[in-house]
Design an enzyme around this catalytic site. Sequence first.
Site, mmCIF file in Angstrom:
data_model
loop_
_atom_site.group_PDB
_atom_site.id
_atom_site.type_symbol
_atom_site.label_atom_id
_atom_site.label_comp_id
_atom_site.label_asym_id
_atom_site.label_seq_id
_atom_site.Cartn_x
_atom_site.Cartn_y
_atom_site.Cartn_z
ATOM 1 N N GLU A 170 96.291 -5.811 -40.014
ATOM 2 C CA GLU A 170 96.429 -7.230 -40.381
ATOM 3 C C GLU A 170 96.159 -7.418 -41.870
ATOM 4 O O GLU A 170 95.384 -8.285 -42.272
ATOM 5 C CB GLU A 170 95.483 -8.102 -39.551
ATOM 6 N N GLU B 179 88.449 -7.435 -31.513
ATOM 7 C CA GLU B 179 87.208 -7.731 -32.241
ATOM 8 C C GLU B 179 85.970 -7.600 -31.346
ATOM 9 O O GLU B 179 85.079 -8.449 -31.337
ATOM 10 C CB GLU B 179 87.314 -9.116 -32.893
#
Length: 516
Positions: free
Chosen positions: A358, A253
């Site tokens: 995910e 991220e």
Amino acid sequence: MNKHYINYHLMYFMLLVAWLQVSKGKTPVIAIFKKNGEYKHAGSVVAESKCWSMLKGGITIDESGPAELYFESEDTTVEIWVDSVSLQPFTEEEWNSHHEQSIHKTRKGAMRIRAVNSDGEPIPNATISIVQNRLAFPFGCEVEKNILGNQAYQNWFTKRFTVTTFANEMKWYSTEVVRGKEDYTTADAMLRFFKQHGVAVRGHNIVWDDPKYQPSWVTSLSGNDLYNAVKRRVSSVVSRYKGQLVSWDVVNENLHSSFFESKMGPQASYNIYALAHSIDPRTTMFMNEFNTLEQPGDSASSPARYLGKLRELQSIRIAGNIQLGIGLESHFNTPNIPYMRSALDTLSATGLPIWLTEVDVQAPPNVQVVKTLAPQNHNQFESGFTVVLVIQACAVAGVDANYFEQVLREGHAHPQVKGMVTWSGYSPSGCYKMCLTDGNFRNLPTGDVVDKLLREWGGLRGQTTGFTDADGFFEASLFHGDYDINIAHPLINSIASHRFKLTSDDSQPSQFVVHV
């Protein structure tokens, strides 16, 4: 701001393409549809002066009526120039037809078998049975350590999936709770189990750029002390699992957070990628990020911003060119499927492998599923559509499952998506956003979606049967994977078996001659 007026009747999927330029510098520009006071983001691009940039996006239309299309920038000092705006509508049937064409081209191959006797003569009417042992397309689910020692969970999982990600067990805050005391016991045990069952593992993650997810002792470090701690972490985890993983999520991220950049300088993530690659040069290094597919209005991780960061990393030249991958987390609320396809198209131009890493869905409460009866001809767009709506109120679980299926189908159908992992492994303390099973490993609606798709894609030991023709031939279009075939002679008690692999490299039909 630049505004356009549109009058549309209901359509299901709408793709948007527009060319933009700004009067000075470069700045993100967002496309927004406004209807009845509600705003829907449709895409964004970093527009520049003196050249045109293409914005590609889309929206799902769920009601009839007029709308306004805006192109906006946070920089109020620039003028936005827009040219060649194109809105292409698709019915659900047309959209799904594209899926089928893409799947047939990229996920399936032709197989031709000829059954002959000991003299080489064809055997007509022989019974053919083909069973897929393993699906080639990597499809999996995240897990936690509770799978260890839980036979029911292990049986349920290994029956379905060929790849997994450990939710927490490889992360820095799990392996080095106390500085200098590393413990990989749980991660090692999980890796051993999945190796034994032929399940590939994604390395998640080397470091996480969010300050909230550091080991508690790391946040107070700075300067050389932090540099040495990070270097030790990267060297430790990557060396330990070198060559054993299908990929690494390197600086997790990185577009939304900047913990390491704020303390180690703007080249921090670049240096971490370079170090990881130098240790494990044959494993693909993924840039794992959220909202690149999920939220068109999140400019921090838009496809344009993602590509900008990717270009920085592509300049790494340690131990040869770095193998990079595009990791898209795909934590959806209400999926914008047209935007998802547009974003995938934009990112696929790099030629790099894309994984949905995910995948889960958590629809907002009181969401309705909208179904449409399609117009006869999408060229009627110029004069608008008249479409009948059938609206069904659904339980949240059903809505989640419906959206979950849409996302998985869209990912599987895109030729540059090379694998998908859902973030929905069972946990006694509760799943992240959604579970596939209950505590007794009975499928929930989302688990039924997984099984439904696996059966469509040839998984769960899917079987194809038939008979040879008058010349002893049998042909089938099969999903890429590993197969066993049994051929039974129609007149005598004789069965021949053969094992074969069908891959994307088979540009011509795979042909076999089997003696029965």
